[in-house]
Design a protein around this motif. Structure first.
Motif, PDB file in Angstrom:
ATOM      1  N   TYR A 138     -72.330   4.775 -80.153  1.00  0.00           N
ATOM      2  CA  TYR A 138     -71.213   5.724 -80.083  1.00  0.00           C
ATOM      3  C   TYR A 138     -71.534   6.864 -79.105  1.00  0.00           C
ATOM      4  CZ  TYR A 138     -67.571   8.937 -81.649  1.00  0.00           C
ATOM      5  OH  TYR A 138     -66.494   9.784 -81.692  1.00  0.00           O
TER       6      TYR A 138
ATOM      7  N   TRP B 212     -67.525   1.123 -75.781  1.00  0.00           N
ATOM      8  CA  TRP B 212     -66.572   1.317 -76.888  1.00  0.00           C
ATOM      9  C   TRP B 212     -66.251  -0.013 -77.558  1.00  0.00           C
ATOM     10  CZ3 TRP B 212     -66.681   5.619 -79.062  1.00  0.00           C
ATOM     11  CH2 TRP B 212     -66.687   6.828 -78.382  1.00  0.00           C
TER      12      TRP B 212
ATOM     13  N   ALA C 201     -71.389   5.548 -75.531  1.00  0.00           N
ATOM     14  CA  ALA C 201     -69.997   5.380 -75.094  1.00  0.00           C
ATOM     15  C   ALA C 201     -69.362   6.737 -74.793  1.00  0.00           C
ATOM     16  CB  ALA C 201     -69.200   4.640 -76.178  1.00  0.00           C
ATOM     17  N   SER C 202     -69.626   7.716 -75.659  1.00  0.00           N
ATOM     18  CA  SER C 202     -69.099   9.077 -75.435  1.00  0.00           C
ATOM     19  C   SER C 202     -69.638   9.673 -74.139  1.00  0.00           C
ATOM     20  CB  SER C 202     -69.468   9.989 -76.603  1.00  0.00           C
ATOM     21  OG  SER C 202     -68.819   9.588 -77.761  1.00  0.00           O
TER      22      SER C 202
ATOM     23  N   SER D 192     -67.860   8.118 -71.202  1.00  0.00           N
ATOM     24  CA  SER D 192     -66.481   8.627 -71.142  1.00  0.00           C
ATOM     25  C   SER D 192     -66.447  10.036 -70.565  1.00  0.00           C
ATOM     26  CB  SER D 192     -65.853   8.639 -72.537  1.00  0.00           C
ATOM     27  OG  SER D 192     -65.670   7.332 -73.006  1.00  0.00           O
TER      28      SER D 192
END
Length: 147
Positions: A2, A35, A5-6, A9
């Motif tokens: 997570y 994600w 992925a963050s 992004s």
């Protein structure tokens, strides 16, 4: 995963606003990939949690503790369909037979906001199920049998 992925992004956003579109595109692509992995890992975890909570339950009891709201609704919907479409329950079921759905009271929810019970209630209302919710954290649902 997570956090990774963050990170991708966030970096895609930063590069985009700097007009570095090639780097933004690369980071955005990596973010989508990560994600997707997060979703897959969550699905595996949800299935393990669900199986662990329900391995001793019969068909008339389902525990949704520990699942995210979307996952819990999906499991409840699958379970109700399993009961409703099985002819042996449709024919032999006593009229008083109800599915016991355990959502918990939300004691471990952030800021005391129990999301799961409300989401399950909203689902039952939307799908026009008859249910009893007088005991906090429990729903007694009457399956809809189609003749």
């Amino acid at each position: 995963m997570y956090r990774i992925a963050s990170y991708y992004s966030k970096m895609a956003s930063i590069f985009f606003f700097r007009s570095e579109h090639f780097l933004a595109s690369q980071h955005s692509s990596k973010a989508r990939e990560k994600w997707k992995l997060v979703e897959e890992m969550n699905a595996v975890a949800a299935e393990k949690i669900f199986l662990n909570l329900n391995h001793n339950n019969d068909i008339w009891k389902i525990d949704l503790h520990g699942l995210h709201a979307r996952e819990a609704v999906s499991k409840l919907q699958e379970h109700l369909l399993k009961i409703e479409l099985d002819k042996k329950f449709n024919i032999t079921r006593p009229k008083s037979r109800q599915l016991c759905v355990i959502t918990g009271k939300g004691k471990h929810s952030p800021k005391g906001k129990a999301i799961l019970p409300k989401t399950i209630k909203d689902f039952l209302i939307e799908k026009k199920y008859q249910f009893d919710d007088t005991i906090p954290g429990l729903y007694y649902v009457i399956p809809k049998f189609h003749h």
